[in-house]
Scaffold this motif. Structure first.
Motif: not given
Ligand code: ZN
Ligand code: ZN
Length: 412
Positions: A325-330, A336-351
């Motif tokens: 999903w992150l690859c597709w979003k990238a 996109r809004k900074a808040s969307d990137s922040e959410r995706m980044h949080r997911l990347y860190e958890v992964v």
């Protein structure tokens, strides 16, 4: 140390590419990126002495852990002592040299090698510069692959599994091994990449224009992913560590997707084929990941069953879906809004953080196959599923490492 004050007080966030001006820090404080919350710098008091001290102590503890019995097990008057070095030997005798190699590398060799490199580099032993560069690169590439603490977790789970059937007593090397796990983590925690590289070679490149609060890409600068040196964006080869790269990781999304796809293909047989074979009382029982979890549940070990279910079933599949999903979003061209990137980044860190803990089931089976060898009475043998499953975990870890998180922030 570097004599360029701009370099000393600025960092390009490796996760979101924001140029951050570093405030003066006091002992125990850390600097975080204001945009993605990535920890940029931990200010430790005398990181050199602390890293070397922890690394030396970890090596001593590892030596002690390998000298004495690790665990004593007794079933129906059959007593056995197992040392740490016997574990890979028993895996080889079960024709699982791949598991033995993985155990030796991840639990023993990589943490020990990292500790030795920390000592050699921080003490500034007069090696040729090329060798120091090679060792530093090796340290930063390997530090995420040590899994001593995950093996310890797997051992503790296997103890709980066996407690109902056998008497288990920890051996003299168990406590040193626990100390080794903690000390090597502390030694790695104290490493400051910028400080370490400044010991190896003070910086030589100056980038004239700095605009904190803007992305590096926007102002034509990049940070070396290995030594953190700030460089002009068009300089592909870092003059300090000789790492060759561009402003973004080359073919990052292609590599990540290829690794995710391969791990998904392997995930299917890893779940269908037996992960563990119990041979006892003239009965052979093949367990897959899911039947092993069901047996644990039926035995009343509900918390362990839930833990193994999360680590072995949920985490790998969530990780694969999240990375895809992150690859597709990238790749999407929309802003996109900074808040969307922040959410995706949080997911990347958890992964990135949770991925390696999926290895716990592999270590539980390795531990059980070593502990349960009661002559012709009963024995546990790893199944081919465990090799496939460990490949899934390793490939998803590699996929997370090849993904360039800065791509998530480039569209803002
Ligand atoms: Zn950031
Ligand atoms: Zn560099």
């Amino acid at each position: 140390m570097c004599d360029n004050p701009q370099y000393q007080h600025h960092l390009l966030c490796p996760d979101c590419d924001l140029l951050v001006g570093l405030p003066p820090l006091i002992r125990g404080q850390k600097a975080m990126c204001p945009r993605c919350r990535h920890t940029l710098l931990n200010y430790w008091h005398d990181p050199k002495r602390s890293s070397v001290g922890f690394a030396l102590s970890a090596l001593v503890m590892q030596g002690l852990a390998n000298l004495f019995p690790f665990v004593n097990i007794e079933v129906s008057n059959l007593k056995r002592q197992i040392t740490l070095l016997q574990i890979p030997m028993l895996m080889i005798s079960n024709h699982f040299s791949s598991l033995a190699t993985m155990f030796l590398l991840c639990v023993q060799a990589i943490p020990a090698l990292c500790m030795i490199i920390i000592i050699l580099l921080y003490l500034n032993i007069p090696f040729p510069f090329r060798l120091k560069t090679f060792l530093a690169k090796l340290l930063f590439s390997l530090r995420g692959w040590g899994m001593a603490e995950i093996f310890l977790g797997g051992m503790l789970v296997s103890f709980i599994k066996l407690m109902a059937y056998a008497q288990i007593r920890i051996g003299n090397s168990f406590i040193p091994f626990c100390c080794f796990c903690l000390l090597q983590l502390r030694a790695l925690q104290y490493i400051d990449p910028r400080g370490l590289w400044d010991i190896i070679m003070p910086c030589t490149v100056q980038v004239n224009q700095f605009h904190p609060g803007e992305s590096g890409l926007g102002q034509g600068i990049r940070a070396c992913s290995c030594c953190t040196l700030l460089l002009p964006a068009d300089m592909n080869r870092c003059p300090r560590c000789r790492t060759h790269e561009g402003v973004r990781r080359m073919h990052s999304l292609q590599w990540t997707l290829a690794l995710v796809l391969t791990s998904f293909i392997l995930y299917i047989p890893a779940n269908l084929l037996p992960i563990m074979i119990t041979d006892g009382f003239s009965n052979i029982l093949n367990s897959t990941i899911i039947t092993g979890i069901m047996l644990l549940w039926a035995d009343g070990s509900i918390p362990i069953a839930i833990m193994i279910f999360i680590a072995s079933i949920i985490i790998p599949i969530v990780k694969m879906i999240a990375l895809a999903w992150l690859c597709w979003k990238a790749t999407t061209r929309k802003e996109r809004k900074a808040s969307d990137s922040e959410r995706m980044h949080r997911l990347y860190e958890v992964v990135g953080f949770i991925g390696r803990w999926s290895m716990i089931d592999v270590f539980v089976i390795s531990a059980l196959s070593t502990l349960v060898r009661m002559g012709s009475l009963m024995r546990i043998i790893p199944g081919i599923g465990v090799v496939l499953f460990s490949l899934v975990v390793i490939l998803t870890m590699m996929a997370a490492k090849t993904f360039d998180p800065r791509l998530l922030w480039d569209k803002i």
